[in-house]
Design a protein around this motif. Structure first.
Motif, mmCIF file in Angstrom:
data_model
loop_
_atom_site.group_PDB
_atom_site.id
_atom_site.type_symbol
_atom_site.label_atom_id
_atom_site.label_comp_id
_atom_site.label_asym_id
_atom_site.label_seq_id
_atom_site.Cartn_x
_atom_site.Cartn_y
_atom_site.Cartn_z
ATOM 1 N N PRO A 8 0.816 -1.215 0.000
ATOM 2 C CA PRO A 8 0.000 0.000 0.000
ATOM 3 C C PRO A 8 0.849 1.263 0.000
ATOM 4 O O PRO A 8 0.472 2.261 -0.580
ATOM 5 N N GLU A 9 2.032 1.199 0.625
ATOM 6 C CA GLU A 9 2.906 2.362 0.611
ATOM 7 C C GLU A 9 3.391 2.647 -0.799
ATOM 8 O O GLU A 9 3.546 3.792 -1.194
ATOM 9 N N ASP A 10 3.652 1.580 -1.588
ATOM 10 C CA ASP A 10 4.087 1.755 -2.960
ATOM 11 C C ASP A 10 2.988 2.388 -3.799
ATOM 12 O O ASP A 10 3.256 3.187 -4.684
ATOM 13 N N GLN A 11 1.737 2.027 -3.509
ATOM 14 C CA GLN A 11 0.641 2.506 -4.315
ATOM 15 C C GLN A 11 0.121 3.854 -3.861
ATOM 16 O O GLN A 11 -0.675 4.471 -4.560
ATOM 17 N N ALA A 12 0.561 4.346 -2.729
ATOM 18 C CA ALA A 12 -0.001 5.564 -2.163
ATOM 19 C C ALA A 12 0.340 6.805 -2.967
ATOM 20 O O ALA A 12 -0.481 7.681 -3.142
ATOM 21 N N GLY A 13 1.558 6.929 -3.447
ATOM 22 C CA GLY A 13 1.972 8.141 -4.127
ATOM 23 C C GLY A 13 2.022 7.956 -5.617
ATOM 24 O O GLY A 13 1.856 6.886 -6.153
ATOM 25 N N SER A 14 2.261 9.063 -6.293
ATOM 26 C CA SER A 14 2.405 8.999 -7.738
ATOM 27 C C SER A 14 3.551 9.892 -8.144
ATOM 28 O O SER A 14 3.985 10.771 -7.410
ATOM 29 N N ALA A 15 4.076 9.678 -9.319
ATOM 30 C CA ALA A 15 5.220 10.437 -9.791
ATOM 31 C C ALA A 15 4.868 11.903 -9.980
ATOM 32 O O ALA A 15 5.719 12.763 -9.886
ATOM 33 N N ARG A 16 3.623 12.206 -10.230
ATOM 34 C CA ARG A 16 3.242 13.583 -10.459
ATOM 35 C C ARG A 16 2.968 14.324 -9.159
ATOM 36 O O ARG A 16 3.123 15.515 -9.091
ATOM 37 N N GLY A 17 2.532 13.594 -8.153
ATOM 38 C CA GLY A 17 2.093 14.252 -6.928
ATOM 39 C C GLY A 17 3.212 14.520 -5.956
ATOM 40 O O GLY A 17 3.542 15.641 -5.644
ATOM 41 N N GLY A 18 3.826 13.482 -5.472
ATOM 42 C CA GLY A 18 4.824 13.649 -4.438
ATOM 43 C C GLY A 18 4.181 13.499 -3.082
ATOM 44 O O GLY A 18 2.973 13.544 -2.938
ATOM 45 N N THR A 19 5.000 13.323 -2.086
ATOM 46 C CA THR A 19 4.494 13.164 -0.743
ATOM 47 C C THR A 19 5.258 14.074 0.190
ATOM 48 O O THR A 19 6.341 14.545 -0.124
ATOM 49 N N ALA A 20 4.713 14.283 1.352
ATOM 50 C CA ALA A 20 5.358 15.147 2.328
ATOM 51 C C ALA A 20 6.581 14.482 2.932
ATOM 52 O O ALA A 20 7.460 15.145 3.423
ATOM 53 N N GLY A 21 6.671 13.163 2.883
ATOM 54 C CA GLY A 21 7.738 12.451 3.564
ATOM 55 C C GLY A 21 8.983 12.182 2.749
ATOM 56 O O GLY A 21 9.752 11.320 3.102
ATOM 57 N N GLY A 22 9.245 12.867 1.666
ATOM 58 C CA GLY A 22 10.498 12.634 0.984
ATOM 59 C C GLY A 22 10.414 12.597 -0.521
ATOM 60 O O GLY A 22 11.165 11.879 -1.146
ATOM 61 N N GLY A 23 9.558 13.341 -1.103
ATOM 62 C CA GLY A 23 9.551 13.450 -2.540
ATOM 63 C C GLY A 23 8.529 12.577 -3.228
ATOM 64 O O GLY A 23 7.702 11.927 -2.594
ATOM 65 N N PRO A 24 8.617 12.583 -4.539
ATOM 66 C CA PRO A 24 7.631 11.836 -5.330
ATOM 67 C C PRO A 24 7.810 10.335 -5.199
ATOM 68 O O PRO A 24 8.908 9.847 -4.934
ATOM 69 N N ARG A 25 6.721 9.629 -5.357
ATOM 70 C CA ARG A 25 6.758 8.171 -5.341
ATOM 71 C C ARG A 25 6.432 7.677 -6.740
ATOM 72 O O ARG A 25 5.680 8.309 -7.465
ATOM 73 N N PRO A 26 6.970 6.530 -7.112
ATOM 74 C CA PRO A 26 6.695 6.012 -8.456
ATOM 75 C C PRO A 26 5.253 5.577 -8.612
ATOM 76 O O PRO A 26 4.628 5.098 -7.678
ATOM 77 N N GLU A 27 4.733 5.768 -9.802
ATOM 78 C CA GLU A 27 3.374 5.347 -10.113
ATOM 79 C C GLU A 27 3.378 3.843 -10.378
ATOM 80 O O GLU A 27 4.189 3.357 -11.154
#
Length: 174
Positions: A8-27
């Protein structure tokens, strides 16, 4: 419903959005989750599975089309109708292959996709073959997602390294 895998952590973020905890996550990619980033968590086995599955589905689809062809022969519709239907499936499959293949390298225009929906449904064998051939070299869509993810990471790094010091401690000029 999508067939995405990963935590679920992998699916939470997206490359376009980013997260508060350390940058964008892969889609996440369908069938691969985010394992395409580092080629871990069974990436090679998943690629082999996607290739084998799409080839098996294309083969089964061709068998179904063969039964349809036999039905046309039994019905005695004539040579013109038979040639017309074979040409329709061949042309639609070629167009679907090209459209799917191009979709691995760039995002499609949603309006164009909507107008091609019927043609792509008829040419489903071409789309399955495009998935098979792409899965031989990489996860289908990996190139596009990697470019977007690398760009998002680069932009995040540029934004986060520009900041120096604590802005609340700065002196204000009067």
């Amino acid at each position: 419903m999508s067939d995405e895998t990963g935590t679920p952590e992998d699916q939470a973020g997206s490359a376009r959005g980013g997260t508060a905890g350390g940058g964008p996550r892969p889609e996440p990619l369908r069938f691969f989750g985010t394992s395409w980033v580092d080629h871990d968590h069974g990436y090679a086995a998943r690629r082999a599975g996607v290739a084998a599955g799409s080839l098996a589905a294309a083969t089964a689809s061709c068998l179904v089309l063969r039964f349809a062809y036999d039905g046309l022969q039994i019905a005695g519709t004539g040579a013109f109708v038979t040639v017309l239907i074979i040409a329709m499936f061949a042309i639609c499959s070629a167009l679907a292959f090209r459209n799917t293949w191009e979709g691995f390298g760039r995002r499609h225009d949603p309006q164009r996709q909507a107008s091609l929906r019927g043609l792509l449904a008829i040419g489903f064998v071409g789309s399955l073959l495009a998935y098979f051939f792409r899965a031989l070299t990489e996860a289908p869509g990996e190139k596009l997602h990697r470019e977007e993810y690398d760009k998002a990471r680069e932009e995040y790094e540029r934004r986060s390294t520009r900041r120096t010091g604590d802005p609340s401690r700065r002196r204000r000029r009067r």
